[in-house]
Design a protein around this motif. Sequence first.
Motif, PDB file in Angstrom:
ATOM      1  N   LEU A  80       0.812  -1.214   0.000  1.00 51.02           N
ATOM      2  CA  LEU A  80       0.000   0.000   0.000  1.00 51.02           C
ATOM      3  C   LEU A  80       0.852   1.272   0.000  1.00 51.02           C
ATOM      4  CD1 LEU A  80      -2.948  -1.050   2.334  1.00 51.02           C
ATOM      5  CD2 LEU A  80      -3.078  -0.521  -0.087  1.00 51.02           C
ATOM      6  N   ARG A  91       2.264   3.121  -2.453  1.00 54.34           N
ATOM      7  CA  ARG A  91       1.867   4.206  -3.362  1.00 54.34           C
ATOM      8  C   ARG A  91       0.533   4.814  -2.939  1.00 54.34           C
ATOM      9  NH1 ARG A  91       3.918   1.295  -7.796  1.00 54.34           N
ATOM     10  NH2 ARG A  91       5.697   2.302  -8.822  1.00 54.34           N
ATOM     11  N   CYS A  92      -0.383   3.997  -2.467  1.00 53.76           N
ATOM     12  CA  CYS A  92      -1.665   4.540  -1.994  1.00 53.76           C
ATOM     13  C   CYS A  92      -1.441   5.507  -0.834  1.00 53.76           C
ATOM     14  CB  CYS A  92      -2.584   3.403  -1.531  1.00 53.76           C
ATOM     15  SG  CYS A  92      -3.272   2.450  -2.888  1.00 53.76           S
ATOM     16  N   CYS A 126     -15.534   0.826  -3.423  1.00 49.52           N
ATOM     17  CA  CYS A 126     -14.584   1.863  -3.861  1.00 49.52           C
ATOM     18  C   CYS A 126     -15.192   2.702  -4.971  1.00 49.52           C
ATOM     19  CB  CYS A 126     -13.291   1.208  -4.365  1.00 49.52           C
ATOM     20  SG  CYS A 126     -12.258   0.563  -3.041  1.00 49.52           S
ATOM     21  N   GLN A 179      -0.107   8.728  -2.141  1.00 47.51           N
ATOM     22  CA  GLN A 179      -1.118   9.519  -2.845  1.00 47.51           C
ATOM     23  C   GLN A 179      -2.078  10.197  -1.881  1.00 47.51           C
ATOM     24  OE1 GLN A 179      -3.411   7.706  -5.931  1.00 47.51           O
ATOM     25  NE2 GLN A 179      -1.618   7.173  -7.135  1.00 47.51           N
ATOM     26  N   ARG A 201      -1.265   0.957  -7.696  1.00 48.33           N
ATOM     27  CA  ARG A 201      -1.264   2.273  -8.337  1.00 48.33           C
ATOM     28  C   ARG A 201      -0.240   2.367  -9.473  1.00 48.33           C
ATOM     29  NH1 ARG A 201      -5.098   5.633  -5.160  1.00 48.33           N
ATOM     30  NH2 ARG A 201      -6.283   3.823  -4.474  1.00 48.33           N
ATOM     31  N   ALA A 202      -0.040   1.284 -10.175  1.00 52.32           N
ATOM     32  CA  ALA A 202       0.881   1.289 -11.301  1.00 52.32           C
ATOM     33  C   ALA A 202       0.418   0.232 -12.292  1.00 52.32           C
ATOM     34  CB  ALA A 202       2.305   0.992 -10.842  1.00 52.32           C
ATOM     35  N   ARG A 260      -8.054  -5.081  -9.453  1.00 51.01           N
ATOM     36  CA  ARG A 260      -7.901  -4.899  -8.010  1.00 51.01           C
ATOM     37  C   ARG A 260      -6.441  -4.679  -7.643  1.00 51.01           C
ATOM     38  NH1 ARG A 260      -8.824  -9.702  -3.723  1.00 51.01           N
ATOM     39  NH2 ARG A 260      -8.201 -10.830  -5.579  1.00 51.01           N
ATOM     40  N   LEU A 262     -15.569  -6.872  -6.325  1.00 57.96           N
ATOM     41  CA  LEU A 262     -14.668  -6.555  -5.210  1.00 57.96           C
ATOM     42  C   LEU A 262     -14.468  -5.053  -5.049  1.00 57.96           C
ATOM     43  CD1 LEU A 262     -11.927  -9.285  -5.747  1.00 57.96           C
ATOM     44  CD2 LEU A 262     -13.861  -9.338  -4.189  1.00 57.96           C
ATOM     45  N   LEU A 263     -14.549  -4.309  -6.128  1.00 60.96           N
ATOM     46  CA  LEU A 263     -14.296  -2.871  -6.061  1.00 60.96           C
ATOM     47  C   LEU A 263     -15.588  -2.057  -6.015  1.00 60.96           C
ATOM     48  CD1 LEU A 263     -11.191  -2.556  -8.407  1.00 60.96           C
ATOM     49  CD2 LEU A 263     -11.285  -2.117  -5.959  1.00 60.96           C
ATOM     50  N   PHE A 314      -8.756  -2.199   2.647  1.00 62.35           N
ATOM     51  CA  PHE A 314      -8.664  -1.026   1.780  1.00 62.35           C
ATOM     52  C   PHE A 314      -9.506  -1.219   0.517  1.00 62.35           C
ATOM     53  CE2 PHE A 314      -6.525   1.275  -1.724  1.00 62.35           C
ATOM     54  CZ  PHE A 314      -6.654   2.567  -1.244  1.00 62.35           C
ATOM     55  N   VAL A 315      -9.561  -2.429   0.010  1.00 67.33           N
ATOM     56  CA  VAL A 315     -10.326  -2.695  -1.211  1.00 67.33           C
ATOM     57  C   VAL A 315     -11.810  -2.841  -0.913  1.00 67.33           C
ATOM     58  CG1 VAL A 315     -10.716  -4.397  -3.048  1.00 67.33           C
ATOM     59  CG2 VAL A 315      -8.389  -3.677  -2.496  1.00 67.33           C
ATOM     60  N   SER A 318      -4.160   8.893 -10.884  1.00 68.43           N
ATOM     61  CA  SER A 318      -3.837   8.061  -9.712  1.00 68.43           C
ATOM     62  C   SER A 318      -2.935   6.875 -10.024  1.00 68.43           C
ATOM     63  CB  SER A 318      -5.129   7.534  -9.077  1.00 68.43           C
ATOM     64  OG  SER A 318      -5.994   8.611  -8.772  1.00 68.43           O
ATOM     65  N   ILE A 319      -2.962   6.428 -11.261  1.00 65.79           N
ATOM     66  CA  ILE A 319      -2.171   5.242 -11.609  1.00 65.79           C
ATOM     67  C   ILE A 319      -0.949   5.696 -12.408  1.00 65.79           C
ATOM     68  CG2 ILE A 319      -2.220   2.949 -12.663  1.00 65.79           C
ATOM     69  CD1 ILE A 319      -4.272   3.301 -10.424  1.00 65.79           C
ATOM     70  N   PHE A 366      -5.418  -1.240  -8.709  1.00 70.34           N
ATOM     71  CA  PHE A 366      -5.970  -0.247  -7.788  1.00 70.34           C
ATOM     72  C   PHE A 366      -5.116  -0.137  -6.528  1.00 70.34           C
ATOM     73  CE2 PHE A 366      -8.834   0.855  -4.230  1.00 70.34           C
ATOM     74  CZ  PHE A 366      -9.231   2.107  -4.655  1.00 70.34           C
ATOM     75  N   VAL A 367      -4.565  -1.239  -6.075  1.00 67.05           N
ATOM     76  CA  VAL A 367      -3.755  -1.228  -4.859  1.00 67.05           C
ATOM     77  C   VAL A 367      -2.329  -0.754  -5.150  1.00 67.05           C
ATOM     78  CG1 VAL A 367      -2.696  -2.713  -3.100  1.00 67.05           C
ATOM     79  CG2 VAL A 367      -5.117  -2.963  -3.648  1.00 67.05           C
ATOM     80  N   ARG A 420     -13.457  -1.819   1.700  1.00 63.22           N
ATOM     81  CA  ARG A 420     -13.975  -0.647   2.398  1.00 63.22           C
ATOM     82  C   ARG A 420     -14.943  -1.015   3.526  1.00 63.22           C
ATOM     83  NH1 ARG A 420     -11.831   4.115  -0.615  1.00 63.22           N
ATOM     84  NH2 ARG A 420     -10.065   2.945  -1.403  1.00 63.22           N
TER      85      ARG A 420
END
Lengths: 289, 289, 289, 289
Positions: free
Chosen positions: B116, B118-119, D119, B122, D165-166, D159, D115-116, B162-163, D144-145, D162-163, B165
Amino acid sequence: MHLSHIDLRLDYEVDAPAHLRLNIEATRTGAQTVLSETLSIEPPPVRRQAGCEPDSGNRFVRFDAQPGPLTIAYRATVRRPAVHVPATLPEVPVNQLPDAVLGDLLPTRYCESDLLARCAQQLFGDLPPGIGRVQAIADWIHESIVYVPGSSDSTTTAREVFVQRAGVCRDFAHLGITFCRALNIPARLVVGYVWFDEPPQDFHAVFEAWLGGQWVLFDPTRMAPVDRLVRVGTGRDAKDVAFSTIFGAVRMTDKKLAVRELQDERVAPARTPAPSGELRGIEKPEPVL
Amino acid sequence: MHLSHIDLRLDYEVDAPAHLRLNIEATRTGAQTVLSETLSIEPPPVRRQAGCEPDSGNRFVRFDAQPGPLTIAYRATVRRPAVHVPATLPEVPVNQLPDAVLGDLLPTRYCESDLLARCAQQLFGDLPPGIGRVQAIADWIHESIVYVPGSSDSTTTAREVFVQRAGVCRDFAHLGITFCRALNIPARLVVGYVWFDEPPQDFHAVFEAWLGGQWVLFDPTRMAPVDRLVRVGTGRDAKDVAFSTIFGAVRMTDKKLAVRELQDERVAPARTPAPSGELRGIEKPEPVL
Amino acid sequence: MHLSHIDLRLDYEVDAPAHLRLNIEATRTGAQTVLSETLSIEPPPVRRQAGCEPDSGNRFVRFDAQPGPLTIAYRATVRRPAVHVPATLPEVPVNQLPDAVLGDLLPTRYCESDLLARCAQQLFGDLPPGIGRVQAIADWIHESIVYVPGSSDSTTTAREVFVQRAGVCRDFAHLGITFCRALNIPARLVVGYVWFDEPPQDFHAVFEAWLGGQWVLFDPTRMAPVDRLVRVGTGRDAKDVAFSTIFGAVRMTDKKLAVRELQDERVAPARTPAPSGELRGIEKPEPVL
Amino acid sequence: MHLSHIDLRLDYEVDAPAHLRLNIEATRTGAQTVLSETLSIEPPPVRRQAGCEPDSGNRFVRFDAQPGPLTIAYRATVRRPAVHVPATLPEVPVNQLPDAVLGDLLPTRYCESDLLARCAQQLFGDLPPGIGRVQAIADWIHESIVYVPGSSDSTTTAREVFVQRAGVCRDFAHLGITFCRALNIPARLVVGYVWFDEPPQDFHAVFEAWLGGQWVLFDPTRMAPVDRLVRVGTGRDAKDVAFSTIFGAVRMTDKKLAVRELQDERVAPARTPAPSGELRGIEKPEPVL
């Protein structure tokens, strides 16, 4: 008794002021003896803080680095303990485990023994308890996991290795630890320098299980006999024994490691000094830091 | 200064000989004072081994249990420290962090701060360093994660929270720890008893960050002020502070917990000692307040 | 030839205007014949849109629901095909697979055949190709995965089932599909109604592999012979064959399912009507919607 | 109207008899027109089977390859449709979605929209529905990515992106698809050839959302305007549109791709041929396979 000589050189490029913590020195605990060693840092840091973790015996050096090239050199001559592993060693029932090793039953970042509990039971639950069962774990890993450089990274866990069936030495060790813990056998990671028959030399990772009241080493990679290991770090998993922890913008530019097997002078007492007076194969004893 | 009274009762059914390790006693470290307490086990085990982990101060009891019903009762009166948190407290640069808290920067089973990273950057990387940033982390969690009993289990990690929520108190705390570590702020889990305004009472989990040279508590759930916490366990994540670790076939059949806020005798000095002259606040089993 | 009678009733509470898509009707494709059926929705929706997916033959009904109670009732009498599975059936080499089944080799949401490729090879790669190998997959699943209601949820994938070694019927089927695909055997999910010897009746999920030019059913749960299946849905995995897809705030309040095995009148032509004139066990044919 | 010229060359080394399925030809559906094209395979396979998927319009070629070098060359001149995207386009309520696009709401291997879901709601749930919301999704991803070649592989899901971020272009698209589906907006992946202002040229992946009754393209990478895309594949996620699917031991040894923007002769009829008489930039029409 055996002697190893380590010659490690790490080159970095520091892009911005940074802080480093190195864990590259051979431990001075147990039967392992450091006969001589030097750890040099170029350019020398203003302040260099050395220490030793009380529980593990892991040694570390912390220092700040300024922008520019940075070179770490570690040279050591280490007498390794002879490893005598009894053919039979019992598992210790949990109610007789010392408090100090109970924590080595817990899941960790890279060793999710809770998630692999049923798998461990299926694969090894019916085997007779004892050192033979842990050896069976190491054998299963050797036969089931393919050694593939690049197949894992610093985030790869034992569960992922179990699924992808590929990894490198630390992944093999993590999986061994995970299965042991899932069977209520305390286990932990050991990293260090090993003299391989075939180059390149590199850091190596194996695991250790608590059997019959002692820690016993296992290497599921079978890349070298475990008694060739010069111990540098002992921890619950790889996060505890990183050879370098870097805070800041620092890039490794080169790594050179030579590990040589030396003759032990006590084993070969008749050997006379060479005319030049230098001791072949033995580092001139240097002041330890 | 505040006083809490704890009254915990755990009922188990033991199906086969088992071994238990409990971590339910209030710690005696720091500013917290245990004025009186009793821990009873019924039926009494043949051998009962108590201890205290040297680093964390966590207390534990280990014992074997035989088939049949088993009841654990813990009653204690604890003086909680007043919590004075300065409005401003700086983050400590990594090169000034004591060796002892460096390990609280590492990822753990439930807190994958590496994944986590990079999250965290950010979301919080641009905020001014200091206690305000950790408070911003706790606020973000409070606003972004829904408290849903049953949405997580004993394997749920911060990344999953985190995913998805959603989570419960320990998940909230794990996520807070994870973000802190990803920002190079040492952080750890604290569990204990908390007096909630609304029932039911339960164990609670919060987190602690190292700021300005001290540990500071944060509760992203906002379920109760942190100075109501009676500390039972401190660890890197939930695996270190399980209130019970059970080896064997044991089922919990009931759990009852009452936490009451008492008036502090110093606040209420008129209360006279009981005629018997017994020393209040010493282990000798006492009438519970 | 066999006859099944389905009697399904689903009760919902609709909290806000919602849209539903049901996939609960027996398919009319292949050897399966729907002799009679009714699908009633109470209160009747203003507009009710029925359809059939061209590739799979899955039937569906879509409609809007208004706040209040909602009841779905489906009754059908279905003649199931006799399932004759040859003792030997070859796997079809990939270069001879029809275009239409190539897609059934791909990984899907619940069947990560890419991630389990090495596992599939290790477990089944050395077995002789053919129906026996797929049967070995089903057998391995039956022996290795524990059927534990509640051990999985709507997000659980084959990889997770492989690791946790527990699941329910759809998880068993997903794992079978995953292993097949990893071995280049097209496979897909089949759901429907099955008459179990022991209650409760429920929807069931099995899988189908492409062997010798035809789809062959396998049930790794061994809960019922596969020829008892009344097919409702065929898809790449569970996401394609949800029996209900609900958009909006709708809660299921009750589910009742009865599946009965009927005697086929054609198989038993001598059977005379009971004096009352009613046909025992056969629903009076009703107009199909 | 625009013209693109594609010149693709793929070199492989085939180590053992293998089967290949290529999806590298520009689609002939919709407003896109293939003016000329050649697809050559060297050495020519004994049997070469071409086809087009009925729903997607994706074209494919299947053939067996023998050990030795293998070269695929695809050259085409394609007239791309002008893309006119209205400034306002509504989201279509689920009860008005055509059956055919309902499936584009489902989670897939790389797009775990289930799963998202929370979010997506947190990030975009409060925005006004319509094309602006999907643009906000693309913008969020862009900001964000981080685009990091090598940060993901063929198993990486939305997913994970998203975690961490790349990711690369397909990861950006997968995440866009995932957020849309979680908001009940049908979405799918589109891959093809794009002329980038800066080399190297490569395959590209974007996503498409169903808005106002039509598919609208979005590129969260912002690497090129979407009207530069020559469409090759349309699918639910990357597994449906792999440019090559290889069964057997085949290694890619080289890949060369040139995409050039041509002037359309019909748009610019007054343009006179260069003195040499050759048509600048227009391939001599070749026989289409």
